[in-house]
Motif scaffolding. Structure first.
Motif, PDB file in Angstrom:
ATOM      1  N   SER A  48       0.829  -1.209   0.000  1.00 13.69           N
ATOM      2  CA  SER A  48       0.000   0.000   0.000  1.00 13.69           C
ATOM      3  C   SER A  48       0.863   1.258   0.000  1.00 13.69           C
ATOM      4  O   SER A  48       0.577   2.222  -0.711  1.00 13.69           O
ATOM      5  CB  SER A  48      -0.932   0.017   1.209  1.00 13.69           C
ATOM      6  OG  SER A  48      -1.892  -1.007   1.103  1.00 13.69           O
ATOM      7  N   VAL A  49       1.916   1.246   0.787  1.00 12.63           N
ATOM      8  CA  VAL A  49       2.839   2.389   0.810  1.00 12.63           C
ATOM      9  C   VAL A  49       3.475   2.567  -0.572  1.00 12.63           C
ATOM     10  O   VAL A  49       3.584   3.692  -1.086  1.00 12.63           O
ATOM     11  CB  VAL A  49       3.912   2.207   1.907  1.00 12.63           C
ATOM     12  CG1 VAL A  49       5.017   3.248   1.779  1.00 12.63           C
ATOM     13  CG2 VAL A  49       3.279   2.246   3.290  1.00 12.63           C
ATOM     14  N   HIS A  50       3.892   1.472  -1.192  1.00 11.53           N
ATOM     15  CA  HIS A  50       4.505   1.505  -2.519  1.00 11.53           C
ATOM     16  C   HIS A  50       3.531   2.077  -3.559  1.00 11.53           C
ATOM     17  O   HIS A  50       3.903   2.932  -4.367  1.00 11.53           O
ATOM     18  CB  HIS A  50       4.940   0.083  -2.914  1.00 11.53           C
ATOM     19  CG  HIS A  50       5.591  -0.007  -4.243  1.00 11.53           C
ATOM     20  ND1 HIS A  50       6.888   0.376  -4.455  1.00 11.53           N
ATOM     21  CD2 HIS A  50       5.124  -0.458  -5.436  1.00 11.53           C
ATOM     22  CE1 HIS A  50       7.197   0.173  -5.734  1.00 11.53           C
ATOM     23  NE2 HIS A  50       6.143  -0.333  -6.355  1.00 11.53           N
ATOM     24  N   ILE A  51       2.296   1.625  -3.504  1.00 15.06           N
ATOM     25  CA  ILE A  51       1.278   2.093  -4.450  1.00 15.06           C
ATOM     26  C   ILE A  51       0.974   3.574  -4.225  1.00 15.06           C
ATOM     27  O   ILE A  51       0.844   4.340  -5.186  1.00 15.06           O
ATOM     28  CB  ILE A  51       0.019   1.221  -4.363  1.00 15.06           C
ATOM     29  CG1 ILE A  51       0.308  -0.166  -4.969  1.00 15.06           C
ATOM     30  CG2 ILE A  51      -1.175   1.880  -5.056  1.00 15.06           C
ATOM     31  CD1 ILE A  51      -0.748  -1.209  -4.686  1.00 15.06           C
ATOM     32  N   TRP A  52       0.878   3.986  -2.980  1.00 16.37           N
ATOM     33  CA  TRP A  52       0.658   5.401  -2.676  1.00 16.37           C
ATOM     34  C   TRP A  52       1.819   6.241  -3.198  1.00 16.37           C
ATOM     35  O   TRP A  52       1.612   7.294  -3.813  1.00 16.37           O
ATOM     36  CB  TRP A  52       0.500   5.620  -1.173  1.00 16.37           C
ATOM     37  CG  TRP A  52      -0.920   5.785  -0.749  1.00 16.37           C
ATOM     38  CD1 TRP A  52      -1.659   4.893  -0.034  1.00 16.37           C
ATOM     39  CD2 TRP A  52      -1.783   6.894  -1.016  1.00 16.37           C
ATOM     40  NE1 TRP A  52      -2.933   5.389   0.163  1.00 16.37           N
ATOM     41  CE2 TRP A  52      -3.021   6.615  -0.435  1.00 16.37           C
ATOM     42  CE3 TRP A  52      -1.619   8.082  -1.702  1.00 16.37           C
ATOM     43  CZ2 TRP A  52      -4.107   7.483  -0.499  1.00 16.37           C
ATOM     44  CZ3 TRP A  52      -2.692   8.962  -1.779  1.00 16.37           C
ATOM     45  CH2 TRP A  52      -3.913   8.663  -1.177  1.00 16.37           C
ATOM     46  N   ALA A  53       3.045   5.786  -2.944  1.00 14.29           N
ATOM     47  CA  ALA A  53       4.223   6.528  -3.403  1.00 14.29           C
ATOM     48  C   ALA A  53       4.206   6.660  -4.924  1.00 14.29           C
ATOM     49  O   ALA A  53       4.404   7.748  -5.466  1.00 14.29           O
ATOM     50  CB  ALA A  53       5.509   5.846  -2.931  1.00 14.29           C
ATOM     51  N   GLY A  54       3.942   5.560  -5.617  1.00 15.11           N
ATOM     52  CA  GLY A  54       3.890   5.594  -7.080  1.00 15.11           C
ATOM     53  C   GLY A  54       2.790   6.498  -7.604  1.00 15.11           C
ATOM     54  O   GLY A  54       2.987   7.250  -8.577  1.00 15.11           O
ATOM     55  N   SER A  55       1.635   6.459  -6.970  1.00 15.62           N
ATOM     56  CA  SER A  55       0.513   7.305  -7.392  1.00 15.62           C
ATOM     57  C   SER A  55       0.831   8.781  -7.176  1.00 15.62           C
ATOM     58  O   SER A  55       0.525   9.627  -8.029  1.00 15.62           O
ATOM     59  CB  SER A  55      -0.755   6.925  -6.629  1.00 15.62           C
ATOM     60  OG  SER A  55      -1.095   5.582  -6.887  1.00 15.62           O
ATOM     61  N   LEU A  56       1.440   9.086  -6.035  1.00 10.62           N
ATOM     62  CA  LEU A  56       1.825  10.473  -5.771  1.00 10.62           C
ATOM     63  C   LEU A  56       2.926  10.942  -6.720  1.00 10.62           C
ATOM     64  O   LEU A  56       2.912  12.093  -7.171  1.00 10.62           O
ATOM     65  CB  LEU A  56       2.267  10.633  -4.311  1.00 10.62           C
ATOM     66  CG  LEU A  56       1.151  10.536  -3.281  1.00 10.62           C
ATOM     67  CD1 LEU A  56       1.731  10.491  -1.865  1.00 10.62           C
ATOM     68  CD2 LEU A  56       0.180  11.694  -3.424  1.00 10.62           C
ATOM     69  N   ILE A  57       3.854  10.054  -7.042  1.00 12.05           N
ATOM     70  CA  ILE A  57       4.904  10.394  -8.012  1.00 12.05           C
ATOM     71  C   ILE A  57       4.274  10.747  -9.353  1.00 12.05           C
ATOM     72  O   ILE A  57       4.636  11.754  -9.974  1.00 12.05           O
ATOM     73  CB  ILE A  57       5.913   9.235  -8.172  1.00 12.05           C
ATOM     74  CG1 ILE A  57       6.775   9.114  -6.916  1.00 12.05           C
ATOM     75  CG2 ILE A  57       6.781   9.422  -9.421  1.00 12.05           C
ATOM     76  CD1 ILE A  57       7.576   7.828  -6.835  1.00 12.05           C
ATOM     77  N   LEU A  58       3.317   9.937  -9.795  1.00  9.86           N
ATOM     78  CA  LEU A  58       2.663  10.215 -11.069  1.00  9.86           C
ATOM     79  C   LEU A  58       1.928  11.557 -11.031  1.00  9.86           C
ATOM     80  O   LEU A  58       2.063  12.371 -11.950  1.00  9.86           O
ATOM     81  CB  LEU A  58       1.702   9.081 -11.443  1.00  9.86           C
ATOM     82  CG  LEU A  58       0.994   9.209 -12.793  1.00  9.86           C
ATOM     83  CD1 LEU A  58       2.006   9.309 -13.938  1.00  9.86           C
ATOM     84  CD2 LEU A  58       0.059   8.019 -13.003  1.00  9.86           C
ATOM     85  N   GLY A  59       1.175  11.796  -9.961  1.00 13.28           N
ATOM     86  CA  GLY A  59       0.460  13.067  -9.836  1.00 13.28           C
ATOM     87  C   GLY A  59       1.402  14.259  -9.797  1.00 13.28           C
ATOM     88  O   GLY A  59       1.190  15.264 -10.488  1.00 13.28           O
ATOM     89  N   LEU A  60       2.460  14.163  -8.993  1.00 17.57           N
ATOM     90  CA  LEU A  60       3.447  15.243  -8.917  1.00 17.57           C
ATOM     91  C   LEU A  60       4.157  15.441 -10.251  1.00 17.57           C
ATOM     92  O   LEU A  60       4.493  16.566 -10.622  1.00 17.57           O
ATOM     93  CB  LEU A  60       4.486  14.962  -7.832  1.00 17.57           C
ATOM     94  CG  LEU A  60       4.110  15.274  -6.409  1.00 17.57           C
ATOM     95  CD1 LEU A  60       5.215  14.830  -5.447  1.00 17.57           C
ATOM     96  CD2 LEU A  60       3.829  16.761  -6.221  1.00 17.57           C
ATOM     97  N   SER A  61       4.384  14.344 -10.955  1.00 17.25           N
ATOM     98  CA  SER A  61       5.086  14.432 -12.241  1.00 17.25           C
ATOM     99  C   SER A  61       4.272  15.195 -13.271  1.00 17.25           C
ATOM    100  O   SER A  61       4.827  15.955 -14.074  1.00 17.25           O
ATOM    101  CB  SER A  61       5.428  13.032 -12.758  1.00 17.25           C
ATOM    102  OG  SER A  61       6.290  12.395 -11.840  1.00 17.25           O
ATOM    103  N   ILE A  62       2.981  14.992 -13.245  1.00 20.33           N
ATOM    104  CA  ILE A  62       2.107  15.739 -14.149  1.00 20.33           C
ATOM    105  C   ILE A  62       2.183  17.230 -13.812  1.00 20.33           C
ATOM    106  O   ILE A  62       2.383  18.072 -14.702  1.00 20.33           O
ATOM    107  CB  ILE A  62       0.664  15.214 -14.085  1.00 20.33           C
ATOM    108  CG1 ILE A  62       0.593  13.793 -14.665  1.00 20.33           C
ATOM    109  CG2 ILE A  62      -0.297  16.154 -14.814  1.00 20.33           C
ATOM    110  CD1 ILE A  62      -0.691  13.047 -14.351  1.00 20.33           C
ATOM    111  N   LEU A  63       2.065  17.553 -12.522  1.00 22.57           N
ATOM    112  CA  LEU A  63       2.171  18.952 -12.093  1.00 22.57           C
ATOM    113  C   LEU A  63       3.556  19.519 -12.405  1.00 22.57           C
ATOM    114  O   LEU A  63       3.692  20.666 -12.838  1.00 22.57           O
ATOM    115  CB  LEU A  63       1.871  19.073 -10.606  1.00 22.57           C
ATOM    116  CG  LEU A  63       0.448  18.733 -10.176  1.00 22.57           C
ATOM    117  CD1 LEU A  63       0.341  18.748  -8.659  1.00 22.57           C
ATOM    118  CD2 LEU A  63      -0.554  19.676 -10.827  1.00 22.57           C
ATOM    119  N   ARG A  64       4.577  18.695 -12.198  1.00 19.32           N
ATOM    120  CA  ARG A  64       5.965  19.122 -12.466  1.00 19.32           C
ATOM    121  C   ARG A  64       6.162  19.456 -13.935  1.00 19.32           C
ATOM    122  O   ARG A  64       6.767  20.479 -14.272  1.00 19.32           O
ATOM    123  CB  ARG A  64       6.901  17.993 -12.041  1.00 19.32           C
ATOM    124  CG  ARG A  64       8.357  18.273 -12.241  1.00 19.32           C
ATOM    125  CD  ARG A  64       9.192  17.077 -11.813  1.00 19.32           C
ATOM    126  NE  ARG A  64      10.595  17.394 -11.871  1.00 19.32           N
ATOM    127  CZ  ARG A  64      11.523  16.695 -11.262  1.00 19.32           C
ATOM    128  NH1 ARG A  64      11.200  15.647 -10.531  1.00 19.32           N
ATOM    129  NH2 ARG A  64      12.788  17.036 -11.358  1.00 19.32           N
TER     130      ARG A  64
END
Length: 182
Positions: A48-64
């Motif tokens: 769950s932590v891994h999936i959350w981290a990956g999901s947040l990375i994707l979201g931040l990457s779009i914003l980035r």
């Protein structure tokens, strides 16, 4: 300030996106490596932590990416053509990593017959249907890209440190709050 009108260092939002992404990558890598045996509560938690981290990375990457397209980046420092080529190549690979790896993870989970579930908020991401052959492909690709990430991140880190210690230029400091105006 350079004649191009661009700032000599990265903006605070760009720094936030960079360092937040870096921290989340470390969290995701640690989580997947300490998750424990199949069927254990530990594995469920760390997955769950891994999936959350990956999901947040994707979201931040779009914003980035949107921020970078809108705001731009600092003028490149003067380096040899080979250093400039390598820097651009590694940055392109890192940008691909932060987009492709989370998408491969989603595809892997989905083609395995499951939705990606963000624990605690009940969001379910289902972009693909179950497909055992595609699942194996996405699993292998996610694993391969994840292992390549160690090398890519290591190369990026070593290059930043080399610029700071050996070349004594502003490459590293312009991505920190301690940036100096050149």
């Amino acid at each position: 300030m350079q004649s191009s009108g661009r700032a000599p260092s990265y903006s605070k939002p760009a720094m936030f996106f960079h360092w937040a992404t870096a921290v989340l990558i470390v969290v995701g890598l640690v989580a997947i490596n300490i998750r424990g045996p199949k069927g254990s509560d530990s594995r469920l938690l760390w997955n769950s932590v891994h999936i959350w981290a990956g999901s947040l990375i994707l979201g931040l990457s779009i914003l980035r990416l949107l921020w970078r397209l809108w705001h731009g980046s600092p003028t490149e420092l003067a380096h040899s053509p080979i250093q400039l080529f390598m820097a651009r190549l590694v940055h392109l690979a890192l940008y691909l990593l932060i987009f492709v790896q989370p998408l491969l993870g989603i595809a892997m989970v989905n083609t395995g017959g499951n939705a990606v579930t963000l624990a605690g908020i009940g969001w379910h991401i289902k972009l693909f249907g179950a497909d055992p052959i595609a699942h194996q492909f996405f699993h292998d690709a996610h694993f391969l890209v994840g292992n390549a990430a160690y090398w890519l991140i290591g190369l990026h880190t070593l290059a930043a440190l080399a610029h700071h210690v050996v070349f004594k230029d502003a490459t590293l400091t312009r991505m920190t709050l301690f940036a100096r105006d050149e």
